[in-house]
Design an enzyme around this catalytic site. Structure first.
Site, mmCIF file in Angstrom:
data_model
loop_
_atom_site.group_PDB
_atom_site.id
_atom_site.type_symbol
_atom_site.label_atom_id
_atom_site.label_comp_id
_atom_site.label_asym_id
_atom_site.label_seq_id
_atom_site.Cartn_x
_atom_site.Cartn_y
_atom_site.Cartn_z
ATOM 1 N N CYS A 152 0.819 -1.217 0.000
ATOM 2 C CA CYS A 152 0.000 0.000 0.000
ATOM 3 C C CYS A 152 0.852 1.267 0.000
ATOM 4 C CB CYS A 152 -0.936 0.007 1.203
ATOM 5 S SG CYS A 152 -2.138 -1.330 1.175
ATOM 6 N N HIS A 153 1.820 1.354 0.902
ATOM 7 C CA HIS A 153 2.610 2.577 1.017
ATOM 8 C C HIS A 153 4.105 2.322 1.130
ATOM 9 C CE1 HIS A 153 -1.487 3.673 2.406
ATOM 10 N NE2 HIS A 153 -1.276 4.637 1.547
ATOM 11 N N GLY A 154 4.536 1.072 0.915
ATOM 12 C CA GLY A 154 5.961 0.773 0.820
ATOM 13 C C GLY A 154 6.696 0.512 2.120
#
Length: 188
Positions: A152-154
């Site tokens: 999703c956001h690393g």
């Protein structure tokens, strides 16, 4: 003079009406208390968890089929749980990390049970926004640190499921669990 200060024996007892009235007050109070409890108990009892929730309070997991370097996903309380069997190389890599450089400093020993350092059990929920990280399944992206990668956001976690990069504020959560044998664990 002593005879004037003494009361007659009959005056020491309360009149018959007062004893009856005291009994009625006590009986009425007791009846009201029992009635109040009978009314309040169902309201309190309805706040207890239902049977299906209690059934999910803990789960038993058999880890016998999990080989070193593999992980399994199970569901507990509606959340994914990762149970990973670390290889000796993954354990060494996790132990070589300078804990003081970590955002959420924890050693591998703090995240596993004594004598069971090869088994890492964590909630499979990223601590940033609740996505499910990759890395538990065969061939999934494990990120730069060989642990878990949140698509999703690393956010990236190492082999001890500690946050190493990305926006996640803390390590993956380790739930309460107990080993019943070498490969049988109860989560919850």
């Amino acid at each position: 003079m002593a005879s004037q200060t003494q009361r007659p024996a009959a005056a020491a007892l309360p009149p018959e009406g007062e004893r009856r009235r005291d009994f009625l007050y006590i009986a009425t109070g007791a009846f009201a208390a029992v009635g109040g409890a009978a009314v309040v108990w169902p309201m309190i009892n309805q706040m207890n968890p239902s049977a299906d929730v209690l059934a999910l309070a803990s789960i038993d997991v058999d880890l016998a089929a999990v080989q070193p370097g593999q992980a399994i996903k199970v569901s507990w309380r509606g959340k994914p749980v990762f149970a990973r069997r670390l290889t000796p190389a993954e354990i060494d890599a996790a132990n070589k990390v300078d804990v003081s450089t970590l955002r959420d400093p924890q050693t591998l020993a703090e995240r596993t049970k004594p004598g069971k350092q090869e088994w890492l059990i964590t909630l499979g929920v990223c601590t940033h926004l609740g996505c499910v990280p990759l890395g538990a399944g065969t061939g999934e992206n494990r990120g730069d640190y060989g642990g878990y990668f949140c698509p999703c956001h690393g956010s990236q976690y190492d082999t001890a499921a500690r946050i190493r990069s990305g926006p996640a504020p803390t390590n993956l959560v380790v739930p309460d669990y107990t080993f019943r044998s070498d490969t049988a664990v109860t989560i919850g």
